[in-house]
Design an enzyme around this catalytic site. Sequence first.
Site, PDB file in Angstrom:
ATOM      1  N   LYS A 174       0.844  -1.199   0.000  1.00 30.43           N
ATOM      2  CA  LYS A 174       0.000   0.000   0.000  1.00 30.43           C
ATOM      3  C   LYS A 174       0.883   1.255   0.000  1.00 30.43           C
ATOM      4  O   LYS A 174       0.694   2.172  -0.807  1.00 30.43           O
ATOM      5  CB  LYS A 174      -0.890  -0.015   1.256  1.00 30.43           C
ATOM      6  CG  LYS A 174      -1.692   1.245   1.468  1.00 30.43           C
ATOM      7  CD  LYS A 174      -2.496   1.185   2.768  1.00 30.43           C
ATOM      8  CE  LYS A 174      -3.140   2.536   3.044  1.00 30.43           C
ATOM      9  NZ  LYS A 174      -3.920   2.547   4.291  1.00 30.43           N
ATOM     10  N   SER A 202       4.812 -18.611  -0.832  1.00 31.48           N
ATOM     11  CA  SER A 202       5.335 -19.931  -0.430  1.00 31.48           C
ATOM     12  C   SER A 202       4.506 -20.983  -1.137  1.00 31.48           C
ATOM     13  O   SER A 202       3.324 -20.732  -1.451  1.00 31.48           O
ATOM     14  CB  SER A 202       5.189 -20.126   1.081  1.00 31.48           C
ATOM     15  OG  SER A 202       5.475 -21.472   1.419  1.00 31.48           O
ATOM     16  N   TYR A 232       0.162 -20.188   8.903  1.00 30.04           N
ATOM     17  CA  TYR A 232       1.178 -19.825   7.903  1.00 30.04           C
ATOM     18  C   TYR A 232       0.628 -20.057   6.493  1.00 30.04           C
ATOM     19  O   TYR A 232       0.728 -19.201   5.626  1.00 30.04           O
ATOM     20  CB  TYR A 232       2.454 -20.649   8.118  1.00 30.04           C
ATOM     21  CG  TYR A 232       3.554 -20.345   7.119  1.00 30.04           C
ATOM     22  CD1 TYR A 232       4.355 -19.225   7.273  1.00 30.04           C
ATOM     23  CD2 TYR A 232       3.779 -21.172   6.017  1.00 30.04           C
ATOM     24  CE1 TYR A 232       5.361 -18.923   6.356  1.00 30.04           C
ATOM     25  CE2 TYR A 232       4.783 -20.887   5.097  1.00 30.04           C
ATOM     26  CZ  TYR A 232       5.577 -19.763   5.274  1.00 30.04           C
ATOM     27  OH  TYR A 232       6.568 -19.467   4.355  1.00 30.04           O
ATOM     28  N   LYS A 258      -0.060 -17.263   3.468  1.00 32.32           N
ATOM     29  CA  LYS A 258       0.599 -17.247   2.157  1.00 32.32           C
ATOM     30  C   LYS A 258      -0.415 -17.372   1.011  1.00 32.32           C
ATOM     31  O   LYS A 258      -0.205 -16.819  -0.071  1.00 32.32           O
ATOM     32  CB  LYS A 258       1.660 -18.345   2.089  1.00 32.32           C
ATOM     33  CG  LYS A 258       2.841 -18.094   3.018  1.00 32.32           C
ATOM     34  CD  LYS A 258       3.598 -16.809   2.661  1.00 32.32           C
ATOM     35  CE  LYS A 258       4.856 -16.630   3.498  1.00 32.32           C
ATOM     36  NZ  LYS A 258       5.651 -15.449   3.103  1.00 32.32           N
ATOM     37  N   THR A 288      17.459 -21.859   4.901  1.00 26.98           N
ATOM     38  CA  THR A 288      17.714 -20.571   5.560  1.00 26.98           C
ATOM     39  C   THR A 288      17.548 -20.739   7.072  1.00 26.98           C
ATOM     40  O   THR A 288      17.038 -21.755   7.548  1.00 26.98           O
ATOM     41  CB  THR A 288      16.723 -19.484   5.090  1.00 26.98           C
ATOM     42  OG1 THR A 288      15.423 -19.821   5.584  1.00 26.98           O
ATOM     43  CG2 THR A 288      16.683 -19.359   3.582  1.00 26.98           C
TER      44      THR A 288
HETATM   45  N1  LIG Z   1      12.928 -20.564   4.055  1.00 27.92           N
HETATM   46  C1  LIG Z   1      11.949 -21.238   3.457  1.00 27.92           C
HETATM   47  O1  LIG Z   1      11.949 -22.472   3.383  1.00 27.92           O
HETATM   48  C2  LIG Z   1      10.806 -20.482   2.833  1.00 27.92           C
HETATM   49  C3  LIG Z   1       9.923 -21.188   2.026  1.00 27.92           C
HETATM   50  C4  LIG Z   1       8.847 -20.526   1.458  1.00 27.92           C
HETATM   51  C5  LIG Z   1       8.666 -19.189   1.702  1.00 27.92           C
HETATM   52  N2  LIG Z   1       9.525 -18.515   2.494  1.00 27.92           N
HETATM   53  C6  LIG Z   1       9.271 -17.092   2.748  1.00 27.92           C
HETATM   54  O2  LIG Z   1      10.382 -16.336   2.330  1.00 27.92           O
HETATM   55  C7  LIG Z   1      10.487 -15.160   3.142  1.00 27.92           C
HETATM   56  C8  LIG Z   1      11.893 -15.059   3.698  1.00 27.92           C
HETATM   57  O3  LIG Z   1      12.164 -16.228   4.446  1.00 27.92           O
HETATM   58  P1  LIG Z   1      13.630 -16.557   4.997  1.00 27.92           P
HETATM   59  O4  LIG Z   1      13.777 -18.014   4.953  1.00 27.92           O
HETATM   60  O5  LIG Z   1      14.641 -15.684   4.356  1.00 27.92           O
HETATM   61  O6  LIG Z   1      13.422 -16.146   6.539  1.00 27.92           O
HETATM   62  P2  LIG Z   1      14.390 -15.406   7.540  1.00 27.92           P
HETATM   63  O7  LIG Z   1      13.773 -15.604   8.887  1.00 27.92           O
HETATM   64  O8  LIG Z   1      15.800 -15.810   7.344  1.00 27.92           O
HETATM   65  O9  LIG Z   1      14.269 -13.856   7.103  1.00 27.92           O
HETATM   66  C9  LIG Z   1      13.074 -13.165   7.292  1.00 27.92           C
HETATM   67  C10 LIG Z   1      13.420 -11.714   7.611  1.00 27.92           C
HETATM   68  O10 LIG Z   1      12.164 -11.017   7.793  1.00 27.92           O
HETATM   69  C11 LIG Z   1      12.283 -10.171   8.931  1.00 27.92           C
HETATM   70  N3  LIG Z   1      10.947  -9.951   9.487  1.00 27.92           N
HETATM   71  C12 LIG Z   1      10.125 -10.835  10.067  1.00 27.92           C
HETATM   72  N4  LIG Z   1       9.004 -10.248  10.494  1.00 27.92           N
HETATM   73  C13 LIG Z   1       9.123  -8.928  10.173  1.00 27.92           C
HETATM   74  C14 LIG Z   1       8.293  -7.799  10.358  1.00 27.92           C
HETATM   75  N5  LIG Z   1       7.116  -7.885  10.978  1.00 27.92           N
HETATM   76  N6  LIG Z   1       8.713  -6.603   9.904  1.00 27.92           N
HETATM   77  C15 LIG Z   1       9.911  -6.483   9.281  1.00 27.92           C
HETATM   78  N7  LIG Z   1      10.761  -7.514   9.091  1.00 27.92           N
HETATM   79  C16 LIG Z   1      10.359  -8.731   9.530  1.00 27.92           C
HETATM   80  C17 LIG Z   1      13.191 -10.945   9.887  1.00 27.92           C
HETATM   81  O11 LIG Z   1      13.768 -10.085  10.855  1.00 27.92           O
HETATM   82  C18 LIG Z   1      14.197 -11.548   8.914  1.00 27.92           C
HETATM   83  O12 LIG Z   1      15.300 -10.700   8.714  1.00 27.92           O
HETATM   84  C19 LIG Z   1       9.401 -15.291   4.214  1.00 27.92           C
HETATM   85  O13 LIG Z   1       8.282 -14.535   3.825  1.00 27.92           O
HETATM   86  C20 LIG Z   1       9.082 -16.771   4.221  1.00 27.92           C
HETATM   87  O14 LIG Z   1       7.774 -17.049   4.646  1.00 27.92           O
HETATM   88  C21 LIG Z   1      10.602 -19.121   3.068  1.00 27.92           C
END
Ligand SMILES: NC(=O)c1ccc[n+]([C@@H]2O[C@H](COP(=O)([O-])OP(=O)(O)OC[C@H]3O[C@@H](n4cnc5c(N)ncnc54)[C@H](O)[C@@H]3O)[C@@H](O)[C@H]2O)c1
Length: 277
Positions: free
Chosen positions: A148, A168, A183, A187, A218
Site C-alpha cells: 500500500k 510460499s 502460515y 501465504k 535458511t
Molecule cells: N525458508 C523457506 O523455506 C521459505 C519457504 C517458502 C517461503 N519462504 C518465505 O520467504 C520469506 C523469507 O524467508 P527466509 O527463509 O529468508 O526467513 P528469515 O527468517 O531468514 O528472514 C526473514 C526476515 O524477515 C524479517 N521480518 C520478520 N518479520 C518482520 C516484520 N514484521 N517486519 C519487518 N521484518 C520482519 C526478519 O527479521 C528476517 O530478517 C518469508 O516470507 C518466508 O515465509 C521461506
Amino acid sequence: MRFRQTSKYDTQLAAGLHPTLQSFTLEGKIAVVTGGARGLGYSMAQGLLESGISGLVIMDRNRELGEEAVVALSAETDIDIRFYKVDVRDEASTKEAISNAVSHFGTPHILVNSAGIAESNIKAEEYDIDKFNHQIGTNLGGTFVIAKTVGKAMIEAKISGSMIFIASMSGSIVNYPQNQCSYNASKAGVIQLAKNLVAERARYNIRVNAITPGYMDTALNRTKDLTAQKEMWIAQTPQKRLGRVDGLNGLAVFLASDASSFMAGANIAIDGGCIAW
Ligand SMILES: NC(=O)c1ccc[n+]([C@@H]2O[C@H](COP(=O)([O-])OP(=O)(O)OC[C@H]3O[C@@H](n4cnc5c(N)ncnc54)[C@H](O)[C@@H]3O)[C@@H](O)[C@H]2O)c1
C-alpha cells in the site's frame, strides 16, 4: 564476495549486452527489500545490486542484522544502501520510513517483500487466536502495508513499478505432516493479494507477481524441532535437496526488470519440483 572485482555494476559491460540480456538489467532503479536483513531477502538484495540498481533500501524489524547487512553489502559495492528499522505490521512507521527513503533516494521502482515469519507444528485446535493473528498480520498484513505504502508513492510519482511478493508453496498446497494452518492461510492470502493489486494497479503501470519457494535452506528452518522434518522435506522434493539461499535471485531480478514487462499476477514456484507431483 561475489562481485568485489568490479566493485560496482559495470555500466559499460551492460551496454554491450544483446537486447534480450540488456532487458534484464536494472540500471538506475531504486529497490526496497523488506526482510532484507538476512536469508532470502538479503540474498535477493545482493542479486539486485549485481544487476544495476542505483539505490537499495533494506527494511527489517531486526536492527542489528539490518545494520550488519548494510556493512556487508557495502563492502562489495559503492551503491548507496540504507537500512530502516521497520515492523511491516505497523503502518505509521512503515509510512515514515518510506517517506524518508523517498526523500533520500527518490521513489522506488522495485519492491521485494520478503519479510515473514513461519510458525509450524501447532495443531488448529490448540492455536491461540492472538498467535494465529500475529502470523497472518505479519505475512499478509505486512505485505499489504508495504505494498500500500510503496504503491501510493509509485502512483503519486507516476513511476512504472514492479512488486514481488515472496509467498510460499504453502499458499497453494498443504504441507504434510507438519501442522501450520495459519502460515499456509497467510501465504494463500499473499498470492491472492498480488492478483488483486494487479487488477487495481495495471492502469498505473505497476506490476505485481509472486514467487513461491519450496523448502529453502535458511535460518528460518534451522531450528532444532525441524531437524527430523527437514529429512522428510528433502525426501518429498524430487531434486532431493533444500533450495539454496540465493535460489530466488535470478527470478527476482527477472520480475523486477523489463524482461518481464507483460507479466502480472503470476505466481512462480522455485521448489526443486516439490509441488510438481
Ligand atoms: N525458508 C523457506 O523455506 C521459505 C519457504 C517458502 C517461503 N519462504 C518465505 O520467504 C520469506 C523469507 O524467508 P527466509 O527463509 O529468508 O526467513 P528469515 O527468517 O531468514 O528472514 C526473514 C526476515 O524477515 C524479517 N521480518 C520478520 N518479520 C518482520 C516484520 N514484521 N517486519 C519487518 N521484518 C520482519 C526478519 O527479521 C528476517 O530478517 C518469508 O516470507 C518466508 O515465509 C521461506
